[in-house]
Every structure is written in C-alpha cells, then in structure tokens.
Design an enzyme around this catalytic site. Structure first.
Site, PDB file in Angstrom:
ATOM      1  N   TYR A 163       0.827  -1.206   0.000  1.00 44.79           N
ATOM      2  CA  TYR A 163       0.000   0.000   0.000  1.00 44.79           C
ATOM      3  C   TYR A 163       0.856   1.248   0.000  1.00 44.79           C
ATOM      4  O   TYR A 163       2.071   1.191   0.207  1.00 44.79           O
ATOM      5  CB  TYR A 163      -0.953   0.003   1.196  1.00 44.79           C
ATOM      6  CG  TYR A 163      -0.296   0.308   2.533  1.00 44.79           C
ATOM      7  CD1 TYR A 163       0.516  -0.623   3.158  1.00 44.79           C
ATOM      8  CD2 TYR A 163      -0.475   1.549   3.149  1.00 44.79           C
ATOM      9  CE1 TYR A 163       1.122  -0.332   4.374  1.00 44.79           C
ATOM     10  CE2 TYR A 163       0.125   1.840   4.368  1.00 44.79           C
ATOM     11  CZ  TYR A 163       0.922   0.896   4.977  1.00 44.79           C
ATOM     12  OH  TYR A 163       1.525   1.186   6.170  1.00 44.79           O
ATOM     13  N   ARG A 192       8.040   4.118  -4.714  1.00 45.11           N
ATOM     14  CA  ARG A 192       8.150   3.131  -3.632  1.00 45.11           C
ATOM     15  C   ARG A 192       7.133   2.000  -3.819  1.00 45.11           C
ATOM     16  O   ARG A 192       7.430   0.832  -3.539  1.00 45.11           O
ATOM     17  CB  ARG A 192       7.962   3.802  -2.268  1.00 45.11           C
ATOM     18  CG  ARG A 192       8.237   2.845  -1.107  1.00 45.11           C
ATOM     19  CD  ARG A 192       8.239   3.536   0.239  1.00 45.11           C
ATOM     20  NE  ARG A 192       6.940   4.088   0.570  1.00 45.11           N
ATOM     21  CZ  ARG A 192       6.702   4.867   1.620  1.00 45.11           C
ATOM     22  NH1 ARG A 192       7.676   5.187   2.457  1.00 45.11           N
ATOM     23  NH2 ARG A 192       5.482   5.332   1.853  1.00 45.11           N
ATOM     24  N   ARG A 241      -7.982 -20.167  -2.271  1.00 41.97           N
ATOM     25  CA  ARG A 241      -6.953 -20.054  -1.222  1.00 41.97           C
ATOM     26  C   ARG A 241      -5.870 -21.114  -1.375  1.00 41.97           C
ATOM     27  O   ARG A 241      -6.139 -22.316  -1.361  1.00 41.97           O
ATOM     28  CB  ARG A 241      -7.599 -20.170   0.155  1.00 41.97           C
ATOM     29  CG  ARG A 241      -6.634 -19.829   1.282  1.00 41.97           C
ATOM     30  CD  ARG A 241      -7.323 -19.821   2.634  1.00 41.97           C
ATOM     31  NE  ARG A 241      -6.407 -19.350   3.664  1.00 41.97           N
ATOM     32  CZ  ARG A 241      -5.476 -20.127   4.234  1.00 41.97           C
ATOM     33  NH1 ARG A 241      -5.375 -21.389   3.891  1.00 41.97           N
ATOM     34  NH2 ARG A 241      -4.667 -19.633   5.148  1.00 41.97           N
ATOM     35  N   HIS A 278      -1.399 -21.052  -0.497  1.00 36.21           N
ATOM     36  CA  HIS A 278      -0.292 -20.177  -0.102  1.00 36.21           C
ATOM     37  C   HIS A 278       0.565 -19.754  -1.297  1.00 36.21           C
ATOM     38  O   HIS A 278       0.971 -18.608  -1.404  1.00 36.21           O
ATOM     39  CB  HIS A 278       0.603 -20.858   0.934  1.00 36.21           C
ATOM     40  CG  HIS A 278      -0.028 -20.969   2.288  1.00 36.21           C
ATOM     41  ND1 HIS A 278      -1.230 -21.617   2.507  1.00 36.21           N
ATOM     42  CD2 HIS A 278       0.379 -20.534   3.498  1.00 36.21           C
ATOM     43  CE1 HIS A 278      -1.537 -21.558   3.782  1.00 36.21           C
ATOM     44  NE2 HIS A 278      -0.584 -20.902   4.417  1.00 36.21           N
ATOM     45  N   LYS A 315       6.541  -2.025   1.920  1.00 30.92           N
ATOM     46  CA  LYS A 315       5.356  -1.453   2.565  1.00 30.92           C
ATOM     47  C   LYS A 315       4.164  -2.392   2.395  1.00 30.92           C
ATOM     48  O   LYS A 315       3.278  -2.152   1.567  1.00 30.92           O
ATOM     49  CB  LYS A 315       5.074  -0.056   1.981  1.00 30.92           C
ATOM     50  CG  LYS A 315       4.167   0.785   2.851  1.00 30.92           C
ATOM     51  CD  LYS A 315       4.234   2.227   2.432  1.00 30.92           C
ATOM     52  CE  LYS A 315       3.183   3.085   3.115  1.00 30.92           C
ATOM     53  NZ  LYS A 315       3.274   3.093   4.565  1.00 30.92           N
ATOM     54  N   GLU A 334      12.038   2.306  14.219  1.00 25.42           N
ATOM     55  CA  GLU A 334      11.136   3.362  13.737  1.00 25.42           C
ATOM     56  C   GLU A 334       9.846   3.282  14.526  1.00 25.42           C
ATOM     57  O   GLU A 334       9.637   2.354  15.307  1.00 25.42           O
ATOM     58  CB  GLU A 334      10.871   3.205  12.230  1.00 25.42           C
ATOM     59  CG  GLU A 334      10.188   1.894  11.893  1.00 25.42           C
ATOM     60  CD  GLU A 334       9.984   1.671  10.396  1.00 25.42           C
ATOM     61  OE1 GLU A 334       9.936   2.647   9.641  1.00 25.42           O
ATOM     62  OE2 GLU A 334       9.847   0.492  10.009  1.00 25.42           O
ATOM     63  N   LEU A 358      11.149   1.205   7.111  1.00 24.99           N
ATOM     64  CA  LEU A 358      10.565   1.662   5.851  1.00 24.99           C
ATOM     65  C   LEU A 358      11.334   2.901   5.364  1.00 24.99           C
ATOM     66  O   LEU A 358      11.593   3.800   6.169  1.00 24.99           O
ATOM     67  CB  LEU A 358       9.088   2.026   6.071  1.00 24.99           C
ATOM     68  CG  LEU A 358       8.346   2.331   4.776  1.00 24.99           C
ATOM     69  CD1 LEU A 358       7.973   1.032   4.073  1.00 24.99           C
ATOM     70  CD2 LEU A 358       7.097   3.153   5.037  1.00 24.99           C
TER      71      LEU A 358
HETATM   72  N1  PMP Z   1       7.583   3.766   8.995  1.00 26.71           N
HETATM   73  C1  PMP Z   1       6.447   3.037   8.943  1.00 26.71           C
HETATM   74  C2  PMP Z   1       6.433   1.676   9.562  1.00 26.71           C
HETATM   75  C3  PMP Z   1       5.305   3.563   8.321  1.00 26.71           C
HETATM   76  O1  PMP Z   1       4.168   2.841   8.259  1.00 26.71           O
HETATM   77  C4  PMP Z   1       5.345   4.870   7.780  1.00 26.71           C
HETATM   78  C5  PMP Z   1       4.117   5.479   7.160  1.00 26.71           C
HETATM   79  N2  PMP Z   1       3.839   4.945   5.921  1.00 26.71           N
HETATM   80  C6  PMP Z   1       6.546   5.586   7.850  1.00 26.71           C
HETATM   81  C7  PMP Z   1       7.650   4.999   8.465  1.00 26.71           C
HETATM   82  C8  PMP Z   1       6.671   6.958   7.248  1.00 26.71           C
HETATM   83  O2  PMP Z   1       6.737   6.866   5.851  1.00 26.71           O
HETATM   84  P1  PMP Z   1       6.213   8.047   4.903  1.00 26.71           P
HETATM   85  O3  PMP Z   1       7.012   9.253   5.274  1.00 26.71           O
HETATM   86  O4  PMP Z   1       6.505   7.564   3.542  1.00 26.71           O
HETATM   87  O5  PMP Z   1       4.760   8.205   5.207  1.00 26.71           O
END
Ligand code: PMP
Length: 291
Positions: A33, A52, A100, A102, A149, A182, A207
């Site tokens: 996403y 991304r 379904r 895997h 993501k 993070e 991320l």
């Molecule tokens: N880390 C994580 C785990 C996130 O879900 C997000 C939000 N998408 C971010 C960092 C920040 O990323 P962005 O600046 O691209 O929104």
C-alpha cells in the site's frame, strides 16, 4: 458528503465498497500500500510514493495493476470526487483474487487495486505540533523485510495500541540491541548535543519513509548535518530534540519518551524549522493543486 471509493476499475459509494473474500490481501496480507497526503489540494510527493509502490511490488514479484499515468488519473479523480483539500489518498494493491493456496496464483490472475480518499482537517494533522507528543517504546517484533510497505501490519497495530493505551501518540520500536528502528507508522529522529540530525540508516529493518527523504533533502539545503545511524532509547531520551515524520503527521515534535522528558519538554527549534520548511516545500514544489 458521500464518500467514493475505487475498487478494481469502479468508483463506488464508500459504504458499499467491498473486495472478494478470497482476495489475497484479506487472506494472507499478500498486498502492499501507499498513503499520499493532500495539502491545500496538492499531492505531496506523489512521484516518490509511486516509485516506492513499484519497488514494493517488484520485491514481492507482484504485477502492477496499471501504468503510472493511469494510477495518477485515478488518484486525482479520487481527490476531486471526494472533494479532499487536506487529507490522504490510500491505495492498496493485492496479488488478486484466487482460490486459497499459499503459493502464488496462476499468471492470469490480475492484481487488485482499491483506493480511498478522506479529508483530515489541518488542525488534526497539526495535533500535537504545538505542545509536542509523547512516545512509548516497545520491542520490534516485525519480520525481516520492513523496507517493503506491505499490508501485514499486525505488529504495527499492536505497537500503536500500546501507545494508545499509554495515552501516547506513537510507539517507537526497539531492536534486539536496544536501538530504535522506527515508529509504528512513522520514522524516528533525534537532534544530538551538537545539533546534528540523527535518524536510522536505511536497510531492511525500516521503511524508507518518503517524508524522511524529503526532510533529509531540505536539511541538506540548510546545511544541517545529518547522521544516518542507529541510536538507543537512552540517547534519544537525553537528546536535545526528538521528532517523528510521516506522510500523515509531517514533522511532529516528541517531548517525552517513556517516562523521560526530552530537552526542556517543549517542541525544539530544529523540528519546528523543518516542519515550516516542509510546509513551504509542499506549497512551492509539489505541483499545482488538483482542484
Ligand atoms: N515507517 C512506517 C512503519 C510507516 O508505516 C510509515 C508510514 N507509511 C513511515 C515509516 C513513514 O513513511 P512516509 O514518510 O513515507 O509516510
């Protein structure tokens, strides 16, 4: 106003929008996403977000649901149809609908694309900016490809709920060595004693935030030194400043980490300056308003 969603080629009333029970996003979290912010009707960093998305799809051997140009048409249409001036566009691509199993479905199964758009009042985006927000820390229990993501966000949901239960804004996840990776949905930053910006280096454990990248670029223009390296919870608690970044929270100052006050307990000047620079960047460098 009635909201509109986009589901596999159709614009439908939000309350009626649904995907098949055998969508692999639903069954296996086999999907990725993106969230693109809308600020004063401008799409914030749409290009890098779609870059991304392409990368996430590629890393998981998923097909793209449509061309970049077509995706931009749908994004803009969603902003217009939902009359979003400030808010977000959410887009999710799953590996599609198939019985379904895997293992990946046969090649003819098309990826599924859904999109929603919602207004978020600017006051809510700025919530906590005035006073700063609190974060709590929690063990990072996620998998080893946090650079992708994916919609597999259960550990992030657990972390955010811990924050909510503690009446904090965010949870900073901490790796096995005591370093902050993070937030549950944000990147984590501190300002060290010498005024350097510190944020964890890119790798498979965080991320690559789009806001993170833009803030690095803006700080570089201002000759603010940036160190991309890990930092511990103790270092963050003793830092001059701390803050978080994301498409939805922009730059938000952090004034408390667990039970320790950061700096003087008020938003710091570096975070405030970066937030202002980011705002100016949106106004001047994110293209024309969609409507
Ligand atoms: N880390 C994580 C785990 C996130 O879900 C997000 C939000 N998408 C971010 C960092 C920040 O990323 P962005 O600046 O691209 O929104």
């Amino acid at each position: 106003m009635s909201r509109i969603a986009y589901v596999n080629g159709r614009y439908v009333p939000h309350q009626d929008a649904a995907v098949h029970i055998e969508d692999r996003g639903y069954q296996f979290a086999d999907g990725v996403y993106e969230v693109v912010a809308v600020a004063d009707s401008r799409l914030v960093d749409a290009g890098p977000h779609l870059d991304r998305l392409d990368r996430s799809l590629r890393e998981l051997s998923m097909k793209s649901p449509m061309s970049r140009a077509a995706l931009m048409v749908v994004i803009r249409e969603m902003v217009r149809r939902n009359k979003v001036r400030n808010g977000i566009v959410y887009m999710q691509v799953s590996r599609g609908v198939a019985p379904r199993d895997h293992a990946f479905p046969p090649d003819h199964v098309k990826p599924a694309l859904v999109m929603t758009a919602k207004s978020v009042p600017p006051a809510k985006v700025a919530a906590g900016v005035g006073q700063g927000v609190r974060v709590v820390t929690t063990a990072d229990i996620r998998w080893q490809r946090c650079d992708i993501k994916t919609v597999a966000l259960l550990p992030n949901c657990l972390a955010k709920q811990e924050a909510k239960t503690a009446e904090a804004f965010e949870a900073w996840q901490v790796d096995g060595e005591g370093f902050v990776t993070e937030g549950s949905s944000t990147n984590a930053w501190i300002v060290d004693a010498d005024g350097n910006l510190v944020t964890r280096h890119l790798g498979e454990d965080i991320l690559p935030g789009i806001t993170r990248k833009t803030i690095i670029d803006l700080a570089n223009r201002k000759d603010i030194a940036i160190h991309e390296r890990p930092f511990t919870v103790a270092e963050a608690q003793e830092a001059k400043e701390a803050f978080i970044t994301s498409a939805t929270s922009f730059v938000t100052p952090v004034i408390q980490i667990d039970d320790r006050t950061v700096g003087n307990g008020h938003p710091g000047s570096v975070a405030s300056e970066l937030r202002a620079l980011y705002r100016q960047y949106i106004d001047e460098e994110c293209g024309d308003p969609v409507h």
